[in-house]
Design an enzyme around this catalytic site. Structure first.
Site, short mmCIF file in Angstrom:
data_model
loop_
_atom_site.label_atom_id
_atom_site.label_comp_id
_atom_site.label_asym_id
_atom_site.label_seq_id
_atom_site.Cartn_x
_atom_site.Cartn_y
_atom_site.Cartn_z
N SER A 1 0.94 -0.79 0.14
CA SER A 1 0.06 0.28 -0.17
C SER A 1 0.94 1.22 0.39
CB SER A 1 -0.45 -0.11 1.11
OG SER A 1 0.05 0.21 2.55
N ASP B 1 -0.71 -0.93 -3.85
CA ASP B 1 -2.03 -1.65 -3.63
C ASP B 1 -2.61 -0.47 -3.07
OD1 ASP B 1 -4.00 -2.92 -2.81
OD2 ASP B 1 -3.21 -4.22 -0.78
N GLY C 1 -10.07 -9.40 2.60
CA GLY C 1 -10.11 -11.17 2.98
C GLY C 1 -9.51 -11.94 3.52
N ASN D 1 -4.08 -9.30 3.95
CA ASN D 1 -2.88 -8.70 4.79
C ASN D 1 -3.07 -8.35 6.51
OD1 ASN D 1 -1.11 -6.33 5.77
ND2 ASN D 1 -1.77 -4.62 5.05
O1 G3H Z 1 -5.39 -4.27 0.15
C1 G3H Z 1 -5.66 -5.27 1.28
C2 G3H Z 1 -6.29 -5.50 1.44
O2 G3H Z 1 -7.67 -5.31 0.71
C3 G3H Z 1 -5.99 -6.11 3.09
O3 G3H Z 1 -7.84 -6.91 3.56
O4 G3H Z 1 -6.75 -6.54 5.28
O5 G3H Z 1 -8.99 -7.37 5.37
O6 G3H Z 1 -6.86 -8.74 4.95
P1 G3H Z 1 -7.45 -7.76 4.83
ZN ZN Z 2 -7.56 -3.55 -0.28
#
Ligand code: G3H
Ligand code: ZN
Length: 299
Positions: free
Chosen positions: A55, A87, A224, A246
């Site tokens: 990110s 990202d 996710g 993440n």
């Molecule tokens: O872009 C990153 C993800 O969408 C991660 O999301 O932290 O809920 O797994 P999360």
């Molecule tokens: Zn994301």
């Protein structure tokens, strides 16, 4: 597998293979070298393509050009399909920086902008990226799902997961047509971050299917962490070709780091006390990759 012994496939080819096979490529965010190796080692163990994501905050820490060189070095040294994604990128200038640094994929995140403004900037990003390298994958986002990969004590501020606020198939279609993106990330009940109990709300699988039919390009599932294996498989069989994780990696790293420091109070060599935290992230990535890459029985 995306390496057939002759030529390395591009990310675009890997995504299209995943879509045809109704499996998904795992996308894992990293903040440091431990994460970088954890994700790569997990993917190598299963021999499946993988995307490393950074990110804006993560790449400020790792270094934009450094992330690019690191991932390319793995791809070349191991002839392995590992790719790099910029990202959640919030401005054209930051998209340009990642494109110029040689990233394989970039996401312009205009989810907090009015629809027309989101379309305008996303289109500008698509056009710029294509002019530099037609192989770069451009992802657009429609529908706000929160901004932080952290432990949550409620649905993130500004996110509404009731039906009327999720991404609508006709708007997604309009967005894709107007911008020319390769991938779209919708709001389908998913949230960035993970609820403290470790279980996030269920995904709207029907909506995923309807959006997929409307846009005819692969979907990306963000947020996710906290979703069940069953939801992942349902999402994948309905049109998701990439899944982002993440928070669960961050939780695993931190827990293992605290334990490692407690158990080895006199150890000062980072490469020793960071071994377990790295393995903890590898384990998470491995578990998720097994789910994303399993032949989908729901077909
Ligand atoms: O872009 C990153 C993800 O969408 C991660 O999301 O932290 O809920 O797994 P999360
Ligand atoms: Zn994301």
């Amino acid at each position: 597998m995306c390496y057939n012994g002759r030529a390395m496939k591009t990310l675009r080819q890997c995504v299209s293979d995943a879509r045809a096979k109704k499996i998904a490529i795992g996308h894992f965010n990293i903040s440091n070298l431990e994460g970088f190796w954890a994700v790569f080692n997990a993917a190598r163990e299963l021999n499946v393509p993988v995307i490393i994501g950074v990110s804006e905050g993560e790449r400020n820490f790792v270094g934009v050009r450094q992330a690019s060189v690191l991932v390319r070095s793995l791809r070349e040294e191991f002839s392995f399909p590992v790719f790099l994604n910029a990202d959640h990128t919030y401005s054209f200038d930051k998209v340009k920086e990642a494109v110029d640094a040689g990233f394989d994929a970039v996401i312009f995140d205009g989810t907090e902008l009015p629809f027309e403004e989101n379309v305008k900037v996303t289109k500008q990003c698509v056009e710029y990226a294509r002019s530099v390298n037609p192989e770069i994958i451009l992802e657009g986002e429609l529908g706000f799902i929160g901004k932080s990969s952290k432990i949550l004590h409620g649905i993130p501020a500004g996110v509404k997961i009731s039906e009327e606020f999720l991404t609508k198939p006709d708007m997604a279609e309009k967005f894709v047509e107007a911008t020319g993106v390769d991938l779209i990330a919708p709001a389908v009940g998913n949230i960035h971050g993970m609820l403290a109990g470790g279980v996030d709300p269920a995904l709207d699988l029907k909506r995923i299917g309807e959006i997929s039919t409307a846009v005819s390009i692969p979907l990306v599932l963000h947020g996710g962490s906290g979703n069940s294996a069953e939801d992942f498989l349902g999402a994948i069989s309905n049109g998701v070709s990439i899944v982002h994780i993440n928070t669960e990696l961050r939780v695993a790293y931190r827990k293992a780091l605290v334990l490692s420091l407690q158990e080895n109070p006199d150890e000062i060599a980072p490469y020793k006390y960071l071994k377990e935290p790295r393995l903890a992230m590898q384990k998470v990535a491995l578990e998720k990759l097994k789910i994303f890459n399993q032949p989908n029985k729901k077909l």
